[in-house]
Design a protein around this motif. Structure first.
Motif, PDB file in Angstrom:
ATOM      1  N   SER A  49       0.862  -1.274  -0.082  1.00  0.00           N
ATOM      2  CA  SER A  49      -0.007  -0.117   0.084  1.00  0.00           C
ATOM      3  C   SER A  49       0.778   1.254   0.153  1.00  0.00           C
ATOM      4  CB  SER A  49      -0.851  -0.018   1.089  1.00  0.00           C
ATOM      5  OG  SER A  49      -0.102   0.087   2.472  1.00  0.00           O
ATOM      6  N   GLU A  53       2.240  -0.862   3.656  1.00  0.00           N
ATOM      7  CA  GLU A  53       2.034  -2.203   4.468  1.00  0.00           C
ATOM      8  C   GLU A  53       1.832  -3.567   3.285  1.00  0.00           C
ATOM      9  OE1 GLU A  53       1.653  -2.497   7.721  1.00  0.00           O
ATOM     10  OE2 GLU A  53       1.954  -0.290   7.876  1.00  0.00           O
ATOM     11  N   TYR A  55       0.529  -6.907   1.832  1.00  0.00           N
ATOM     12  CA  TYR A  55      -0.702  -7.761   1.814  1.00  0.00           C
ATOM     13  C   TYR A  55      -0.372  -8.862   0.858  1.00  0.00           C
ATOM     14  CZ  TYR A  55      -3.712  -3.931   3.764  1.00  0.00           C
ATOM     15  OH  TYR A  55      -4.200  -3.159   4.435  1.00  0.00           O
ATOM     16  N   SER A  57      -2.307 -12.291  -0.782  1.00  0.00           N
ATOM     17  CA  SER A  57      -3.426 -12.958  -1.300  1.00  0.00           C
ATOM     18  C   SER A  57      -3.174 -14.395  -1.942  1.00  0.00           C
ATOM     19  CB  SER A  57      -4.349 -12.152  -2.423  1.00  0.00           C
ATOM     20  OG  SER A  57      -3.629 -11.927  -3.372  1.00  0.00           O
ATOM     21  N   PHE A  71      -6.726 -13.566   2.157  1.00  0.00           N
ATOM     22  CA  PHE A  71      -5.582 -12.606   2.500  1.00  0.00           C
ATOM     23  C   PHE A  71      -4.966 -12.555   3.653  1.00  0.00           C
ATOM     24  CE2 PHE A  71      -8.835  -9.867   3.975  1.00  0.00           C
ATOM     25  CZ  PHE A  71      -8.169  -8.687   4.700  1.00  0.00           C
ATOM     26  N   SER A  72      -3.762 -11.883   4.105  1.00  0.00           N
ATOM     27  CA  SER A  72      -3.112 -11.736   5.156  1.00  0.00           C
ATOM     28  C   SER A  72      -2.308 -10.581   5.143  1.00  0.00           C
ATOM     29  CB  SER A  72      -2.485 -12.937   5.446  1.00  0.00           C
ATOM     30  OG  SER A  72      -1.678 -12.626   6.600  1.00  0.00           O
ATOM     31  N   LYS A  73      -1.877  -9.835   6.184  1.00  0.00           N
ATOM     32  CA  LYS A  73      -1.204  -8.774   6.230  1.00  0.00           C
ATOM     33  C   LYS A  73       0.182  -9.045   7.077  1.00  0.00           C
ATOM     34  CE  LYS A  73      -1.722  -3.740   7.331  1.00  0.00           C
ATOM     35  NZ  LYS A  73      -2.690  -2.533   7.843  1.00  0.00           N
ATOM     36  N   TRP A  79       2.863 -12.992   9.310  1.00  0.00           N
ATOM     37  CA  TRP A  79       1.566 -12.696   8.513  1.00  0.00           C
ATOM     38  C   TRP A  79       0.494 -13.051   9.717  1.00  0.00           C
ATOM     39  CZ3 TRP A  79       2.003 -10.897   3.774  1.00  0.00           C
ATOM     40  CH2 TRP A  79       3.011 -11.113   3.303  1.00  0.00           C
ATOM     41  N   VAL A 103      -5.235  -2.290  -2.494  1.00  0.00           N
ATOM     42  CA  VAL A 103      -5.571  -1.628  -1.193  1.00  0.00           C
ATOM     43  C   VAL A 103      -5.402  -0.206  -1.526  1.00  0.00           C
ATOM     44  CG1 VAL A 103      -5.411  -1.385   1.232  1.00  0.00           C
ATOM     45  CG2 VAL A 103      -4.889  -3.687   0.240  1.00  0.00           C
ATOM     46  N   GLU A 108      -6.055   2.752   4.486  1.00  0.00           N
ATOM     47  CA  GLU A 108      -6.262   1.584   3.835  1.00  0.00           C
ATOM     48  C   GLU A 108      -7.763   0.883   4.025  1.00  0.00           C
ATOM     49  OE1 GLU A 108      -2.827  -0.837   4.751  1.00  0.00           O
ATOM     50  OE2 GLU A 108      -1.638   0.608   4.272  1.00  0.00           O
ATOM     51  N   LEU A 111     -10.539  -2.144  -0.243  1.00  0.00           N
ATOM     52  CA  LEU A 111      -9.857  -3.230  -0.769  1.00  0.00           C
ATOM     53  C   LEU A 111     -10.708  -3.716  -1.779  1.00  0.00           C
ATOM     54  CD1 LEU A 111      -8.716  -3.211   2.367  1.00  0.00           C
ATOM     55  CD2 LEU A 111      -8.388  -5.542   1.946  1.00  0.00           C
ATOM     56  N   GLY A 137     -11.194  -5.107   4.886  1.00  0.00           N
ATOM     57  CA  GLY A 137     -11.247  -6.517   4.443  1.00  0.00           C
ATOM     58  C   GLY A 137     -12.080  -7.065   5.639  1.00  0.00           C
TER      59      GLY A 137
END
Length: 412
Positions: A49, A53, A55, A57, A71-73, A79, A103, A108, A111, A137
């Motif tokens: 982003s 950040e 992400y 997927s 998805f995870s951040k 993660w 994003v 943020e 999405l 999200g």
């Protein structure tokens, strides 16, 4: 280095820093695997982003008939717990045509994610489906289709970018004029058809309303990935073009003052091939500096090339070859600064398929090739990477007895 496994290592790389004398200095780069949030999945993608950040997927294989897009951040090199975007039993899951997540917005908040869903009985009859979230999200809207032709044909190879006011840009390969057979078999050159594949684009808002719909190119290669990035002047899209003589080199189109330019080749490799090589380009930009990487086999010699533009993609300098001699392609690129980029690709070696990276500068200076991973089994997708602050984050699918998503971090 052990084959068929990721190795967490410190690599001592000699990077060239003098254009004329090619003198070098030693830079230590630590590359470490981080535990993937996927239990049984593949087709990963990455997005960073504006706030830096990262992400991840990917497609999680829930059963023989059901898949989910999760998805995870990334936070503190770990993660977060996966969140589900959508799931279904009639998806088109393919090693080369994979979903994405982007994003945008303040904090943020907005999405958008896409995946592919079967539209008819034909093997390559599938639609693009896009779902959106307005709360980071936590909740997702019902999906919509960004193409309005209502024809059961191939629609895929999507690139999306966040825009202002919660809107998003999307570009994709649109097969409404083809309606023929084809293939995305690994190593194959599928896709026949009656008409030409087209490159199309649109902007959509939070309600799925479409605007600025456009055909960007009326004849392009059938199943190579697209790439899109925002420059100081506007959006630039890169893709594999296709001439009447079956020359399939990389072209770009740009959105300047609200209008799309005429397609323009980046460089005349003059690669003539009767079928699609399933090997698209990659783009990144910082300000008005644009980096572009691609694969070609002109003259039956596989090569990975890089070219740079300092005027928002209007003109590109002569390309530089950066591979190790036997590349498979499947490139990715990130701009580290306005005078340095990192390029990744896959290459065949004596030990298996290597995921390699190299630093390269617009002035033609190239560093030494670094190997991030080697696997005895073919890596069955397109490794992705993004830059966030002082890190490069990698993700790829590794195929063995089971299929896994692998992720790693390289500290710059």
């Amino acid at each position: 280095m052990s084959v068929s496994s990721f190795y967490s290592i410190c690599i001592i790389a000699m990077f060239l820093i003098s254009c004329e004398e090619h003198s070098s200095t030693s830079t230590e780069l630590s590359v470490n695997e981080i535990l993937s949030p996927s239990k049984n999945g593949g087709e990963p993608n990455l997005f960073v982003s504006d706030q830096g950040e990262v992400y991840l997927s990917w497609v999680e294989y829930l059963s023989d008939s059901t898949n989910a897009l999760l998805f995870s951040k990334l936070k503190n090199d770990q993660w977060s717990a996966p969140k589900t975007i959508a799931s279904g039993g009639n998806w088109f899951v393919n090693w080369a045509d994979f979903p994405s997540l982007v994003v945008g917005g303040e904090n943020e908040k907005y999405l958008a994610a896409h995946w592919l869903q079967k539209s008819d009985e034909g093997t390559y009859d599938y639609d693009i489906r896009i779902a959106q979230s307005a709360d980071g999200g936590e909740n997702w809207s019902s999906s919509f289709v960004p193409h309005r032709d209502s024809i059961s044909a191939e629609h895929g190879f999507v690139s999306m970018l966040p825009q202002s006011n919660g809107k998003f840009f999307a570009t994709w390969l649109d097969g409404r004029n083809t309606k023929g057979g084809g293939g995305h078999e690994e190593g194959g050159h599928g896709h026949g058809g009656h008409g030409a594949m087209t490159l199309r684009a649109a902007v959509f808002d939070q309600n799925g309303n479409l605007s600025e719909e456009a055909e960007l190119d009326s004849r392009i290669c059938d199943c190579c990935q697209t790439a899109a990035v925002e420059t100081e002047e506007g959006i630039i899209v890169a893709y594999r073009d296709r001439s009447d003589e079956e020359i399939r080199d990389i072209s770009v189109v740009r959105k300047v003052n609200g209008k799309w330019t005429t397609p323009k080749p980046v460089f005349n490799d003059l690669w003539r091939i009767e079928g699609c090589p399933v090997n698209g380009p990659s783009l990144d930009a910082i300000g008005k500096v644009v980096g572009l990487a691609w694969f070609t086999m002109s003259g039956e010699e596989p090569q990975v090339k890089v070219a740079f533009s300092n005027d928002n993609g209007a003109h590109f300098a002569e390309p530089l070859r950066i591979d190790g001699g036997n590349p498979l392609g499947r490139v990715d690129m990130v701009m580290i600064s306005n005078n340095k980029a990192l390029v990744s690709w896959q290459e065949e070696t004596a030990d298996g398929t290597a995921l390699n990276v190299v630093q390269v500068s617009p002035n033609g200076i190239r560093g030494e090739i670094l190997t991030i991973n080697v696997t005895a089994n073919h890596v069955r997708n397109f490794p992705r990477m993004v830059k966030s602050r002082n890190q490069i984050v990698f993700a790829w699918t590794e195929k063995g007895e089971e299929t896994h998503v692998k992720t790693a971090i390289m500290n710059l």
